[in-house]
Design an enzyme around this catalytic site. Structure first.
Site, PDB file in Angstrom:
ATOM      1  N   ARG A   8      40.633  43.289  42.439  1.00 15.22           N
ATOM      2  CA  ARG A   8      40.164  42.125  41.688  1.00 15.22           C
ATOM      3  C   ARG A   8      40.915  40.904  42.231  1.00 15.22           C
ATOM      4  O   ARG A   8      41.944  41.033  42.886  1.00 15.22           O
ATOM      5  CB  ARG A   8      40.450  42.291  40.192  1.00 15.22           C
ATOM      6  CG  ARG A   8      39.635  43.403  39.561  1.00 15.22           C
ATOM      7  CD  ARG A   8      40.030  43.641  38.124  1.00 15.22           C
ATOM      8  NE  ARG A   8      39.768  42.496  37.252  1.00 15.22           N
ATOM      9  CZ  ARG A   8      40.139  42.427  35.980  1.00 15.22           C
ATOM     10  NH1 ARG A   8      40.813  43.419  35.422  1.00 15.22           N
ATOM     11  NH2 ARG A   8      39.849  41.364  35.257  1.00 15.22           N
ATOM     12  N   HIS A   9      40.410  39.715  41.929  1.00 17.45           N
ATOM     13  CA  HIS A   9      41.099  38.480  42.276  1.00 17.45           C
ATOM     14  C   HIS A   9      42.425  38.401  41.510  1.00 17.45           C
ATOM     15  O   HIS A   9      42.627  39.125  40.529  1.00 17.45           O
ATOM     16  CB  HIS A   9      40.217  37.285  41.890  1.00 17.45           C
ATOM     17  CG  HIS A   9      39.753  37.369  40.462  1.00 17.45           C
ATOM     18  ND1 HIS A   9      40.556  36.982  39.409  1.00 17.45           N
ATOM     19  CD2 HIS A   9      38.613  37.858  39.930  1.00 17.45           C
ATOM     20  CE1 HIS A   9      39.900  37.208  38.273  1.00 17.45           C
ATOM     21  NE2 HIS A   9      38.724  37.748  38.550  1.00 17.45           N
ATOM     22  N   ASN A  15      41.445  34.407  32.750  1.00 16.69           N
ATOM     23  CA  ASN A  15      42.065  35.677  32.380  1.00 16.69           C
ATOM     24  C   ASN A  15      43.109  35.417  31.299  1.00 16.69           C
ATOM     25  O   ASN A  15      43.301  36.219  30.389  1.00 16.69           O
ATOM     26  CB  ASN A  15      42.763  36.343  33.576  1.00 16.69           C
ATOM     27  CG  ASN A  15      41.800  36.919  34.588  1.00 16.69           C
ATOM     28  OD1 ASN A  15      42.004  36.794  35.786  1.00 16.69           O
ATOM     29  ND2 ASN A  15      40.731  37.567  34.140  1.00 16.69           N
ATOM     30  N   ARG A  79      37.896  32.035  42.438  1.00 14.49           N
ATOM     31  CA  ARG A  79      39.070  32.881  42.236  1.00 14.49           C
ATOM     32  C   ARG A  79      39.205  33.996  43.285  1.00 14.49           C
ATOM     33  O   ARG A  79      40.324  34.399  43.612  1.00 14.49           O
ATOM     34  CB  ARG A  79      39.108  33.441  40.808  1.00 14.49           C
ATOM     35  CG  ARG A  79      37.874  34.215  40.337  1.00 14.49           C
ATOM     36  CD  ARG A  79      37.922  34.303  38.823  1.00 14.49           C
ATOM     37  NE  ARG A  79      36.908  35.120  38.185  1.00 14.49           N
ATOM     38  CZ  ARG A  79      35.680  34.705  37.866  1.00 14.49           C
ATOM     39  NH1 ARG A  79      35.276  33.482  38.200  1.00 14.49           N
ATOM     40  NH2 ARG A  79      34.845  35.492  37.213  1.00 14.49           N
ATOM     41  N   GLU A  99      30.821  38.128  39.681  1.00 11.08           N
ATOM     42  CA  GLU A  99      31.035  38.908  38.451  1.00 11.08           C
ATOM     43  C   GLU A  99      29.732  39.045  37.657  1.00 11.08           C
ATOM     44  O   GLU A  99      28.814  38.224  37.808  1.00 11.08           O
ATOM     45  CB  GLU A  99      32.132  38.246  37.594  1.00 11.08           C
ATOM     46  CG  GLU A  99      32.500  38.968  36.299  1.00 11.08           C
ATOM     47  CD  GLU A  99      32.864  40.454  36.463  1.00 11.08           C
ATOM     48  OE1 GLU A  99      32.064  41.218  37.061  1.00 11.08           O
ATOM     49  OE2 GLU A  99      33.928  40.846  35.946  1.00 11.08           O
ATOM     50  N   HIS A 165      35.494  41.309  41.330  1.00 11.29           N
ATOM     51  CA  HIS A 165      35.701  41.138  39.882  1.00 11.29           C
ATOM     52  C   HIS A 165      35.648  42.490  39.167  1.00 11.29           C
ATOM     53  O   HIS A 165      35.131  43.473  39.705  1.00 11.29           O
ATOM     54  CB  HIS A 165      34.618  40.212  39.342  1.00 11.29           C
ATOM     55  CG  HIS A 165      34.510  38.925  40.097  1.00 11.29           C
ATOM     56  ND1 HIS A 165      35.179  37.778  39.720  1.00 11.29           N
ATOM     57  CD2 HIS A 165      33.854  38.608  41.244  1.00 11.29           C
ATOM     58  CE1 HIS A 165      34.917  36.811  40.596  1.00 11.29           C
ATOM     59  NE2 HIS A 165      34.105  37.299  41.521  1.00 11.29           N
TER      60      HIS A 165
HETATM   61  O1  F6P Z   1      37.440  39.372  31.565  1.00 18.60           O
HETATM   62  C1  F6P Z   1      37.280  39.345  32.940  1.00 18.60           C
HETATM   63  C2  F6P Z   1      35.874  39.757  33.297  1.00 18.60           C
HETATM   64  O2  F6P Z   1      35.781  39.775  34.704  1.00 18.60           O
HETATM   65  C3  F6P Z   1      34.767  38.840  32.727  1.00 18.60           C
HETATM   66  O3  F6P Z   1      34.479  37.718  33.517  1.00 18.60           O
HETATM   67  C4  F6P Z   1      33.619  39.810  32.651  1.00 18.60           C
HETATM   68  O4  F6P Z   1      32.583  39.376  31.787  1.00 18.60           O
HETATM   69  C5  F6P Z   1      34.311  41.068  32.194  1.00 18.60           C
HETATM   70  O5  F6P Z   1      35.582  41.066  32.804  1.00 18.60           O
HETATM   71  C6  F6P Z   1      33.593  42.347  32.547  1.00 18.60           C
HETATM   72  O6  F6P Z   1      34.200  43.421  31.881  1.00 18.60           O
HETATM   73  P1  F6P Z   1      33.462  44.102  30.638  1.00 18.60           P
HETATM   74  O7  F6P Z   1      32.151  44.572  31.191  1.00 18.60           O
HETATM   75  O8  F6P Z   1      34.383  45.234  30.254  1.00 18.60           O
HETATM   76  O9  F6P Z   1      33.274  43.098  29.555  1.00 18.60           O
END
Ligand code: F6P
Length: 213
Positions: A8-9, A15, A79, A99, A165
């Protein structure tokens, strides 16, 4: 065998605040990860270059570290690009590595989604793999758009570093490690950790390198 590095970044401003998606910058800590990642990749590449066969008799020059650097693939978001900024190689920025699009929930925290859109939070919890955010994507959508990246990854012979991501690294990791799609949305991919997957004839071997930043 060849190495695929997944990360990941580095820590982003969102975050820290817990907001979903967006295009935030790295924090100072995230920028320290960018330096640590470069040092890690250079050390790995030195070893890899030294292990490459070459023959003076054939007029070969010994492999150089520059020539042995991995391909570096990022998303198009700041990022991930900031995270690879110090690695001295040409990067390819894939939109397909962006992402998961959280649609109407972009910029919100999990807590505010639960409070202002409890139906969204509940439906996603019930079927995180297939649930598509209103105006956004599901994990199935993300896995589908990753297919061309995976095809290209399979075609490569040398090492590749992918910096992307949470949801995207989950998808690529699940594919390479033969995990089920159903389990993909809950795989734990911590920040500031490099996953080194060494692909062999039968599956891949995994090593994790948490970098202290
Ligand atoms: O919180 C960081 C992140 O990369 C968000 O940008 C993204 O929506 C999420 O994680 C994805 O993870 P999950 O599917 O568990 O919500």
């Amino acid at each position: 065998p060849r190495a695929i590095y997944l990360s990941r970044h580095g820590e982003s401003e969102w975050n820290v605040t817990g907001q979903l998606g967006g295009d935030p910058n790295l924090t100072p800590r995230g920028r320290r990860y960018a330096h640590a990642l470069n040092a890690f990749i250079m050390a790995e590449t030195k070893q890899y270059a030294a292990s490459q066969p070459w023959s003076e008799d054939d007029g070969d020059a010994p492999p150089t570290v520059e020539g042995a650097l991995p391909l570096v693939w990022t998303s198009q978001l700041r990022r991930t690009r900031q995270t690879v900024a110090h690695i001295p190689t040409i990067n390819m920025c894939w939109r397909a590595l962006n992402e998961i699009d959280a649609g109407v929930c972009e910029g919100l925290t999990y807590a505010s989604v639960a409070e202002s859109m409890p139906d969204v939070a509940a439906a996603r919890k019930a079927d995180k793999l297939r649930y598509r955010y209103p105006g956004g994507e599901s994990y199935v959508d993300v896995l589908t758009r990753l297919e061309p990246v995976i095809l290209e990854l399979e075609r490569q012979r040398g090492p590749v570093l992918i910096v992307a991501h949470n949801a995207v690294i989950r998808g690529i990791y699940a594919y390479l490690m033969n995990k089920t799609q159903a389990g993909c949305p809950s795989i734990d991919i911590p920040l500031h950790t490099v996953f080194k997957l060494t692909t062999r004839a039968y599956g891949a071997e995994e090593q994790r390198f948490p970098l202290d930043v």
